[in-house]
Write an enzyme that holds these catalytic residues in place. Structure first.
Site, PDB file in Angstrom:
ATOM      1  N   HIS A 193       0.848  -1.193   0.000  1.00  0.00           N
ATOM      2  CA  HIS A 193       0.000   0.000   0.000  1.00  0.00           C
ATOM      3  C   HIS A 193       0.881   1.239   0.000  1.00  0.00           C
ATOM      4  O   HIS A 193       2.111   1.140   0.152  1.00  0.00           O
ATOM      5  CB  HIS A 193      -0.938   0.010   1.210  1.00  0.00           C
TER       6      HIS A 193
HETATM    7  P1  TYD Z   1      -1.690  -2.730   7.674  1.00  0.00           P
HETATM    8  O1  TYD Z   1      -1.043  -1.380   7.795  1.00  0.00           O
HETATM    9  O2  TYD Z   1      -2.612  -2.961   6.494  1.00  0.00           O
HETATM   10  O3  TYD Z   1      -0.579  -3.867   7.686  1.00  0.00           O
HETATM   11  P2  TYD Z   1       0.628  -4.158   6.717  1.00  0.00           P
HETATM   12  O4  TYD Z   1       0.633  -3.077   5.701  1.00  0.00           O
HETATM   13  O5  TYD Z   1       1.828  -4.147   7.569  1.00  0.00           O
HETATM   14  O6  TYD Z   1       0.413  -5.488   6.118  1.00  0.00           O
HETATM   15  O7  TYD Z   1      -2.459  -3.038   9.016  1.00  0.00           O
HETATM   16  C1  TYD Z   1      -2.998  -4.325   9.290  1.00  0.00           C
HETATM   17  C2  TYD Z   1      -4.248  -4.142  10.129  1.00  0.00           C
HETATM   18  O8  TYD Z   1      -3.933  -3.510  11.360  1.00  0.00           O
HETATM   19  C3  TYD Z   1      -5.305  -3.273   9.448  1.00  0.00           C
HETATM   20  O9  TYD Z   1      -6.573  -3.860   9.691  1.00  0.00           O
HETATM   21  C4  TYD Z   1      -5.232  -1.960  10.171  1.00  0.00           C
HETATM   22  C5  TYD Z   1      -4.698  -2.328  11.544  1.00  0.00           C
HETATM   23  N1  TYD Z   1      -3.828  -1.266  12.087  1.00  0.00           N
HETATM   24  C6  TYD Z   1      -4.302  -0.462  13.125  1.00  0.00           C
HETATM   25  O10 TYD Z   1      -5.441  -0.614  13.605  1.00  0.00           O
HETATM   26  N2  TYD Z   1      -3.476   0.527  13.617  1.00  0.00           N
HETATM   27  C7  TYD Z   1      -2.239   0.728  13.133  1.00  0.00           C
HETATM   28  O11 TYD Z   1      -1.520   1.650  13.598  1.00  0.00           O
HETATM   29  C8  TYD Z   1      -1.769  -0.099  12.048  1.00  0.00           C
HETATM   30  C9  TYD Z   1      -0.398   0.093  11.458  1.00  0.00           C
HETATM   31  C10 TYD Z   1      -2.597  -1.085  11.576  1.00  0.00           C
END
Ligand code: TYD
Length: 133
Positions: free
Chosen positions: A50
């Site tokens: 992303h």
């Molecule tokens: P995401 O940023 O999509 O993970 P990655 O990019 O590392 O694979 O986050 C995964 C899940 O965690 C998503 O449902 C959002 C949640 N999340 C939070 O609630 N707070 C946060 O600060 C972060 C980074 C993620």
């Protein structure tokens, strides 16, 4: 235009063990609003996939190693993080994912914003539209 770059963090070497430091607006070019970390990543998994519209981040491999693939819509670069005194600075508008996690690796991420799902761009075609605007 700001670009992804490795920032060498201070490393205070000591026979008792080394020490590194991050001060906001000094070693990193933003105020820290949030810290999160990624750990217990099973072999072969990747994270990310992303971009962010606004937030800036810095990623540090506090333990172990992993690769951060960054893409500005024109070119891709791979940064291998394997030292806890390297910080990878990522400005906004950069597509990224993390891969090749070693066993017991620990990725610490410092962010300029609190969590906001609205700030995420989770589709690559949307990312391309966003940066070409
Ligand atoms: P995401 O940023 O999509 O993970 P990655 O990019 O590392 O694979 O986050 C995964 C899940 O965690 C998503 O449902 C959002 C949640 N999340 C939070 O609630 N707070 C946060 O600060 C972060 C980074 C993620």
């Amino acid at each position: 235009m700001k670009k992804p770059e490795i920032i060498n963090l201070p490393k205070i070497e000591d026979p008792r063990g080394n020490l590194s430091i991050i001060e906001e607006e000094n070693h990193i070019p933003f105020k820290i609003a949030r810290v999160y970390w990624i750990y217990d990543v099973p072999g072969g998994q990747y994270r990310g996939g992303h971009a962010f519209k606004e937030q800036h981040e810095m990623i540090v491999a506090l333990s172990g190693s992993f690769d951060v693939v960054v893409d500005n819509g024109i070119m891709k670069q791979i940064f291998s993080l394997n030292r806890s005194y390297y910080g990878l600075y990522l400005p906004s508008g950069i597509w990224r994912y993390l891969q090749n996690f070693s066993t017991n690796s620990l990725a610490m991420v410092l962010s300029s914003s609190k969590f906001s799902e609205e700030d995420y761009i989770r589709s690559y075609p949307e990312f391309l539209k966003f940066i070409l605007k």
